[in-house]
Design a protein around this motif. Structure first.
Motif, PDB file in Angstrom:
ATOM      1  N   ALA A 112       0.862  -1.194   0.000  1.00 29.31           N
ATOM      2  CA  ALA A 112       0.000   0.000   0.000  1.00 29.31           C
ATOM      3  C   ALA A 112       0.892   1.236   0.000  1.00 29.31           C
ATOM      4  CB  ALA A 112      -0.888   0.002   1.245  1.00 29.31           C
ATOM      5  N   PRO A 113       1.264   1.707  -1.200  1.00 31.15           N
ATOM      6  CA  PRO A 113       2.185   2.851  -1.281  1.00 31.15           C
ATOM      7  C   PRO A 113       1.676   4.046  -0.466  1.00 31.15           C
ATOM      8  CG  PRO A 113       1.824   1.885  -3.454  1.00 31.15           C
ATOM      9  CD  PRO A 113       0.872   1.209  -2.517  1.00 31.15           C
ATOM     10  N   GLY A 114       2.573   4.651   0.302  1.00 27.22           N
ATOM     11  CA  GLY A 114       2.181   5.767   1.159  1.00 27.22           C
ATOM     12  C   GLY A 114       2.065   5.346   2.610  1.00 27.22           C
ATOM     13  N   PHE A 115       1.902   4.033   2.836  1.00 24.30           N
ATOM     14  CA  PHE A 115       1.775   3.565   4.214  1.00 24.30           C
ATOM     15  C   PHE A 115       3.017   3.908   5.029  1.00 24.30           C
ATOM     16  CE2 PHE A 115       2.544   0.469   7.543  1.00 24.30           C
ATOM     17  CZ  PHE A 115       1.351   0.522   8.234  1.00 24.30           C
ATOM     18  N   GLY A 116       4.178   3.787   4.389  1.00 22.54           N
ATOM     19  CA  GLY A 116       5.443   4.037   5.099  1.00 22.54           C
ATOM     20  C   GLY A 116       5.521   5.447   5.658  1.00 22.54           C
ATOM     21  N   ASP A 117       4.979   6.417   4.914  1.00 23.88           N
ATOM     22  CA  ASP A 117       5.031   7.798   5.378  1.00 23.88           C
ATOM     23  C   ASP A 117       4.118   8.023   6.586  1.00 23.88           C
ATOM     24  OD1 ASP A 117       6.834   8.544   3.463  1.00 23.88           O
ATOM     25  OD2 ASP A 117       5.305   9.173   2.022  1.00 23.88           O
ATOM     26  N   ALA A 118       3.005   7.303   6.595  1.00 25.35           N
ATOM     27  CA  ALA A 118       2.043   7.486   7.694  1.00 25.35           C
ATOM     28  C   ALA A 118       2.493   6.751   8.950  1.00 25.35           C
ATOM     29  CB  ALA A 118       0.668   6.998   7.268  1.00 25.35           C
ATOM     30  N   ALA A 119       3.236   5.638   8.745  1.00 22.33           N
ATOM     31  CA  ALA A 119       3.632   4.811   9.886  1.00 22.33           C
ATOM     32  C   ALA A 119       4.535   5.609  10.814  1.00 22.33           C
ATOM     33  CB  ALA A 119       4.355   3.561   9.395  1.00 22.33           C
ATOM     34  N   GLY A 120       4.196   5.615  12.059  1.00 19.51           N
ATOM     35  CA  GLY A 120       5.015   6.319  13.031  1.00 19.51           C
ATOM     36  C   GLY A 120       4.606   7.776  13.196  1.00 19.51           C
ATOM     37  N   VAL A 121       3.978   8.340  12.183  1.00 20.55           N
ATOM     38  CA  VAL A 121       3.521   9.728  12.277  1.00 20.55           C
ATOM     39  C   VAL A 121       2.053   9.743  12.667  1.00 20.55           C
ATOM     40  CG1 VAL A 121       3.169  11.868  11.007  1.00 20.55           C
ATOM     41  CG2 VAL A 121       5.221  10.496  10.596  1.00 20.55           C
ATOM     42  N   GLN A 122       1.272   9.097  11.803  1.00 16.95           N
ATOM     43  CA  GLN A 122      -0.169   9.069  12.007  1.00 16.95           C
ATOM     44  C   GLN A 122      -0.595   7.775  12.683  1.00 16.95           C
ATOM     45  OE1 GLN A 122      -2.099   9.301   8.247  1.00 16.95           O
ATOM     46  NE2 GLN A 122      -4.100   9.803   9.070  1.00 16.95           N
ATOM     47  N   LEU A 123       0.234   6.753  12.514  1.00 18.00           N
ATOM     48  CA  LEU A 123      -0.147   5.414  12.964  1.00 18.00           C
ATOM     49  C   LEU A 123       0.906   4.855  13.920  1.00 18.00           C
ATOM     50  CD1 LEU A 123      -1.006   4.048   9.401  1.00 18.00           C
ATOM     51  CD2 LEU A 123      -2.621   4.912  11.098  1.00 18.00           C
ATOM     52  N   VAL A 124       0.436   4.079  14.875  1.00 14.39           N
ATOM     53  CA  VAL A 124       1.376   3.385  15.753  1.00 14.39           C
ATOM     54  C   VAL A 124       1.063   1.894  15.760  1.00 14.39           C
ATOM     55  CG1 VAL A 124       1.940   5.302  17.273  1.00 14.39           C
ATOM     56  CG2 VAL A 124      -0.065   3.924  17.756  1.00 14.39           C
ATOM     57  N   PHE A 125       2.047   1.110  16.166  1.00 11.32           N
ATOM     58  CA  PHE A 125       1.902  -0.346  16.170  1.00 11.32           C
ATOM     59  C   PHE A 125       1.785  -0.858  17.599  1.00 11.32           C
ATOM     60  CE2 PHE A 125       4.339   0.797  12.413  1.00 11.32           C
ATOM     61  CZ  PHE A 125       3.636   0.139  11.410  1.00 11.32           C
ATOM     62  N   ALA A 126       0.853  -1.758  17.807  1.00  7.95           N
ATOM     63  CA  ALA A 126       0.786  -2.472  19.079  1.00  7.95           C
ATOM     64  C   ALA A 126       1.049  -3.950  18.772  1.00  7.95           C
ATOM     65  CB  ALA A 126      -0.569  -2.291  19.737  1.00  7.95           C
ATOM     66  N   VAL A 127       2.178  -4.449  19.249  1.00  8.02           N
ATOM     67  CA  VAL A 127       2.540  -5.843  19.012  1.00  8.02           C
ATOM     68  C   VAL A 127       2.093  -6.657  20.224  1.00  8.02           C
ATOM     69  CG1 VAL A 127       4.417  -7.457  18.554  1.00  8.02           C
ATOM     70  CG2 VAL A 127       4.513  -5.138  17.610  1.00  8.02           C
ATOM     71  N   ASN A 128       1.198  -7.578  19.989  1.00 10.36           N
ATOM     72  CA  ASN A 128       0.587  -8.360  21.064  1.00 10.36           C
ATOM     73  C   ASN A 128       0.088  -7.458  22.197  1.00 10.36           C
ATOM     74  OD1 ASN A 128       0.904 -10.836  19.779  1.00 10.36           O
ATOM     75  ND2 ASN A 128       2.976 -11.115  20.599  1.00 10.36           N
ATOM     76  N   GLY A 129      -0.533  -6.351  21.780  1.00 13.85           N
ATOM     77  CA  GLY A 129      -1.178  -5.486  22.769  1.00 13.85           C
ATOM     78  C   GLY A 129      -0.289  -4.409  23.356  1.00 13.85           C
ATOM     79  N   GLU A 130       1.009  -4.469  23.102  1.00 13.73           N
ATOM     80  CA  GLU A 130       1.910  -3.467  23.662  1.00 13.73           C
ATOM     81  C   GLU A 130       2.292  -2.475  22.570  1.00 13.73           C
ATOM     82  OE1 GLU A 130       2.947  -3.258  26.850  1.00 13.73           O
ATOM     83  OE2 GLU A 130       1.807  -5.049  27.408  1.00 13.73           O
ATOM     84  N   VAL A 131       2.021  -1.187  22.814  1.00  9.93           N
ATOM     85  CA  VAL A 131       2.453  -0.167  21.856  1.00  9.93           C
ATOM     86  C   VAL A 131       3.972  -0.237  21.746  1.00  9.93           C
ATOM     87  CG1 VAL A 131       2.620   2.314  21.422  1.00  9.93           C
ATOM     88  CG2 VAL A 131       0.499   1.336  22.296  1.00  9.93           C
ATOM     89  N   THR A 132       4.466  -0.409  20.515  1.00  7.60           N
ATOM     90  CA  THR A 132       5.891  -0.662  20.319  1.00  7.60           C
ATOM     91  C   THR A 132       6.508   0.466  19.517  1.00  7.60           C
ATOM     92  OG1 THR A 132       5.424  -3.014  20.355  1.00  7.60           O
ATOM     93  CG2 THR A 132       7.569  -2.351  19.479  1.00  7.60           C
TER      94      THR A 132
END
Lengths: 756, 83, 162
Positions: B41-61
């Motif tokens: 999904a081109p453009g996802f990389g720019d949003a990741a970390g800025v607009q979006l965060v990751f929770a790995v197994n429930g923990e914001v990472t």
């Protein structure tokens, strides 16, 4: 002053020392943003649109330019064209194009008060005169203020290119709905079908404002070599740097932002409105430029909190177990897409164990200023609906409202907001403390009613940098990049002194500019004492390690034989007879033992815990006028552990009173022409001293195991429960449920009359 | 390389068809995962970390260098703001 | 319009300034005399952050013309302390943590001094109504009221022992 004093095991944590910046602030010496003066400074002023929605055909500045004393004029043409780019602001993201358009309208004005041009002149009088000479040719467009009207297919469109995100298939037509979100669990219809009692209602409230007493102001000075200084009042100098650089398309290192003392923010000062404009005026004029908002400009053209319309249906078993919740939320986010309902979604229902739920939410743009963060942003609105309905449900089932909440409250190990499980939260402890509080069982007088409500806020972590260094006499300097908005210098000094085991007065704290220390996120999200505190503690611990090594060198022993305690190195080598080296002696010799003793810690912690609060309110409603008086108020909150007990209580009291104002008085009122009708403190009525009783606080302390001293975020959650707490109390006192805020006398009076 | 379960929510779902449907991906850490998802999904990389965060197994990472556990659930959520 | 020349007394010292006819006393104090302790929160007399004493009477300096200061006696927050010794109300505000951001504080301090000059033993009710023209958005007023009560108590005791 009603909390326990220093607890066993701590020498400073939990005490109430005088804040280090105190004397400056009681003698008028402290420099806030409107106080700052730069040499040769010009006075700026901004021309604002009288229309809520209009196309700008042309702007003629020639007459203003010809006025003697006018040194620069800026319009949208002076702003670089930007590509759509999401940037991190505070803890959320925003589109830099929208940030730019909030500083200066580009093509269209989208709300009454939208900036269209700016002037810098040798005096404020000339600048004001020049504004009158600027001619703007507007093509006035139909406007929309109301949520429902803005959602209609034929509504005036604010953004011709905006289509709803989150809908499948992707809409082929633009609308005023930038965002749709949803989240479901189980089968709500089936669950509600089994319920012994169901409560259903529509809840609403208008936009409100943070109401910080200090209007936005800044001074910018942009030199010909590209380097610039900005002095301003902000919750985050780094976010000012990043947003200003991004809007202007320049290098961040070229801008040095110095945060002055800040006169309140509550989330509203985590962005820029003036700084890029002042920069452009400075570049054009070659001189420093001050821009300062009037109170009217603050109300018309900064970032209020969204108004909402919420439909909520909730059901429970006969013994009070929650079965299902059906929640539909519309957040009025003003002129630009913002973080509204996305937050509503995760702050609505997760404090209770619902068997099933269905949540749907829409952000809606209207011709009002774009929303910005306001203390636990977007949570109080939905909490008002949820906690009002819970109260009604308890009433219907004949169950005590706290008891009903206890039956359904989440506990450690229950599912968290981002998957995973909840850590050491203190919700049940808060509910138990509320139940046991004498307030809850005190008798009520005539026309009085008691309300309770409960809520949570996720809190935040995030990046912070802190530096700790020793002066030659062993006194300690702490430097952070986190502006002190309510006493955090004191908390940082307490944490450093506690770690180093030295007197509080031996630690002095400085808030540095963006060129003097590494990046820190904003003072916001209830993160500062937790995250910046962690950085301070870590840097202080490094200082201890260095001092132990230096002492070992001075004694000629192995560092393993040196301990730290009571502000001094202790030699454990029996041959050295338990010698001690106080911090002052180590500091005095530091340049003979390896050089200056200084350490910086850079952290990005995310092991924060959500905060929970339970409030109790007694209100008295005058049946003749509908006037509500708050006669007693108690706020109970799990704070993890209070670092400075007074400032913890102060956060709880201040948040509670902002919430009381939201419940009773505060509202943006627009006239038929779409203009804000009450852009002043006379008509936008925040609580005054005579409106209130003392605000009793109970600090429940269930420490956060991931913070050395147990800190959880404190500042935001106290604004969440008051809306429903007050509404529940008023509903009991008036004998009629009111689901619309504010609970102004006319509204309460009509409700009393309509019940017959 | 671990096989992980991607759960896109809110604004993140927009990048992957909008329905919020879960899917599997293979990556050793979050940096690699962002690259994989950006290719999809081109453009996802720019949003990741800025607009979006990751929770790995429930923990914001926030540490994207940490190895992703096999079968981990990676929830992608919109960043939200505090005051 | 002709500018006005004003001679006045500020915190015990003679002060002179030239001002515009329409200029507020607050702007003159802040801009002409560099006394930025008095704050502007609204410019319309609603917030009280600019509270000063004019011939001993509490006023919002944003509602007074600078030219009206001619020949009058002005007291601002900068004049409350006796040298480096704080006025009791300044000290009590610190001890009670009655300020968070501190922006409204100068107005509250001056208003409190005026209250206690008029009424050394105010009830909580009297304190709350006297201070109802001063807005504080941070504290919820609780600690402010307690600081005022404690100041009054201390000043009464000092008078007794004096």
């Amino acid at each position: 002053m009603n909390a326990p004093e220093a607890k066993s095991g701590f020498r400073h944590v939990g005490t109430r020392p005088v804040r280090p910046d105190g004397i400056d602030k009681v003698t008028g010496k402290a420099i806030y943003s409107p106080d700052f003066v730069a040499p040769g400074m010009l006075q700026g002023a901004i021309l604002r649109s009288p229309h809520p929605h209009a196309r700008i055909r042309s702007i003629d500045t020639s007459k203003a330019e010809a006025l003697p004393g006018v040194k620069a004029i800026v319009t949208a043409d002076d702003f670089p064209t930007l590509k759509s780019l999401m940037v991190t602001m505070g803890e959320s993201a925003g589109n830099i194009i929208h940030v730019s358009r909030k500083c200066m309208a580009q093509g269209k004005v989208l709300y009454d008060g939208h900036a269209v041009a700016a002037v810098a002149a040798t005096s404020a009088v000339i600048a004001a005169e020049a504004l009158k000479l600027i001619e703007v040719d507007y093509e006035v467009l139909p406007h929309v203020i109301d949520i429902d009207e803005a959602m209609q297919p034929d509504a005036p469109l604010l953004h011709e290119d905006m289509v709803t995100e989150g809908v499948q298939p992707r809409p082929d037509k633009p609308s005023n709905i930038p965002t749709y979100v949803s989240k479901t669990k189980g089968d709500v219809a089936e669950a509600l079908g089994r319920a012994a009692a169901v409560v259903e209602g529509r809840y609403s409230m208008p936009m409100v404002h943070q109401g910080y007493i200090e209007p936005h102001a800044c001074v910018a000075s942009w030199n010909a070599d590209g380097q610039a200084n900005i002095w301003c009042s902000t919750q985050g100098a780094f976010v000012v740097r990043m947003l200003t650089a991004s809007v202007l398309g320049i290098s961040q290192a070229d801008i040095r932002v110095t945060p002055l003392e800040i006169g309140g923010g509550f989330g509203g000062k985590t962005t820029v409105y003036l700084e890029p404009v002042a920069m452009l005026l400075s570049r054009k004029s070659g001189r420093p430029v001050r821009l300062a908002m009037t109170r009217e400009e603050v109300f018309r053209a900064s970032g209020p909190a969204p108004g909402v319309q919420i439909d909520f249906k909730i059901g429970a078993t006969a013994d009070g177990y929650l079965l299902g919740a059906d929640l539909s939320m519309k957040y009025n986010v003003g002129a630009f897409p913002g973080n509204g309902v996305q937050v509503g979604l995760i702050t609505a229902l997760y404090h209770y164990r619902f068997e099933s739920f269905a949540m749907h939410g829409w952000n809606v743009v209207t011709n009002m200023p774009g929303i910005h963060a306001y203390r636990a942003p977007c949570a109080p609105q939905v909490n008002f609906a949820v906690e009002s309905a819970i109260d009604e449900l308890a009433y219907k089932l004949g169950i005590d409202p706290i008891e009903l909440r206890l039956k359904n409250a989440v506990v450690p190990g229950d599912p968290g907001f981002t998957g995973g499980t909840l850590g050491e939260i203190g919700f049940v402890e808060c509910l138990e403390a509320a139940k046991a509080h004498p307030h809850y069982s005190a008798p009520l007088g005539p026309n009085q009613g008691r309300g309770v409500a409960a809520s949570y806020w996720i809190n935040a972590g995030g990046p912070s940098v802190a530096a700790v260094s020793l002066a030659e006499d062993g006194s300690v300097l702490v430097t952070t990049g986190s502006p002190d908005i309510g006493g955090s210098r004191a908390s940082m000094a307490i944490m450093a002194a506690e770690t180093l085991c030295i007197p509080y007065e031996k630690v002095r704290v400085t808030i540095a500019d963006t060129s003097a220390i590494g990046f820190s996120m904003v003072t916001g999200g209830s993160r500062t004492t937790y995250a910046t505190g962690k950085a301070v503690i870590e840097a202080a611990e490094t200082i201890i390690s260095i001092m132990k090594a230096r002492a070992a060198g001075m004694w000629g022993v192995d560092v393993a034989d040196v301990a730290w305690g009571d502000g001094e190195a202790i030699c454990l080598d029996p041959a050295k007879d338990n010698q001690r080296l106080p911090i002052g002696k180590i500091a005095a010799r530091m340049n003979n033992t390896g050089g200056p003793i200084s350490a910086e810690a850079s952290v990005n912690p995310h092991d924060y815990l959500p905060a929970f609060g339970v409030h109790i309110c007694d209100s008295e409603v005058d049946p003749e006028t509908g006037q509500t008086t708050i006669v007693r108020y108690t706020a109970i909150q799990d704070v993890g552990r209070a670092i400075h007990a007074d400032y913890c209580e102060g956060q709880i009291q201040g948040g509670a009173v902002q919430g009381i104002g939201w419940a009773l008085n505060e509202a943006f009122i627009h006239d038929k022409a779409g203009r804000l009708d009450n852009p002043g403190f006379l008509d936008y009525r925040v609580p005054v001293c005579s409106d209130l009783p003392m605000i009793d606080t109970v600090m429940v302390e269930k420490p956060n195991p991931a913070h050395p001293f147990g800190v959880k975020g404190v500042g935001e959650v106290p604004i969440v429960p008051p809306l429903a707490t007050v509404a529940n109390a008023v509903s009991r006192a008036a004998g009629v449920r009111i689901r619309d805020l504010p609970l102004s006398p006319d509204r309460v009076y009509s409700a009393i009359k309509s019940k017959g | 390389m671990s096989r992980v379960r991607i759960v896109p929510t809110g604004a993140a779902a927009e990048y992957f068809g909008g329905s919020g449907e879960e899917f599997d991906a293979e990556a050793g850490n979050l940096f690699q995962l962002v690259e994989v998802l950006d290719a999809r999904a081109p453009g996802f990389g720019d949003a990741a970390g800025v607009q979006l965060v990751f929770a790995v197994n429930g923990e914001v990472t926030e540490d994207w260098t940490a190895p992703l556990p096999e079968r981990a659930e990676v929830l992608i959520v919109t960043k939200i703001s505090g005051g | 319009m002709t500018k006005q020349f004003v001679t006045t007394t500020v915190n015990g010292d003679t002060a002179e300034f030239i001002c515009e006819p329409g200029e507020s006393l607050l702007d003159a104090l802040r801009g002409r005399l560099q006394l930025t302790g008095s704050k502007e929160g609204c410019g319309s007399g609603d917030c009280g952050a600019c509270t000063i004493l004019l011939d001993g009477e509490m006023v919002c300096s944003c509602l007074v013309f600078a030219a009206e200061a001619e020949g009058r006696v002005i007291e601002t927050v900068e004049g409350m302390a006796d040298g480096s010794v704080l006025h009791p109300v300044q000290r009590k505000f610190l001890e009670h943590a009655a300020l968070q951001c501190g922006f409204c504080t100068p107005g509250f301090l001056v208003a409190t001094k005026a209250l206690l000059d008029h009424n050394p033993d105010p009830s909580e009710h009297e304190i709350r109504y006297w201070l109802a023209g001063n807005l504080c958005r941070c504290t919820g007023y609780d600690k402010i009221v307690r600081a005022v009560q404690d100041t009054a108590r201390e000043m009464r005791n000092e008078r007794k022992t004096a």
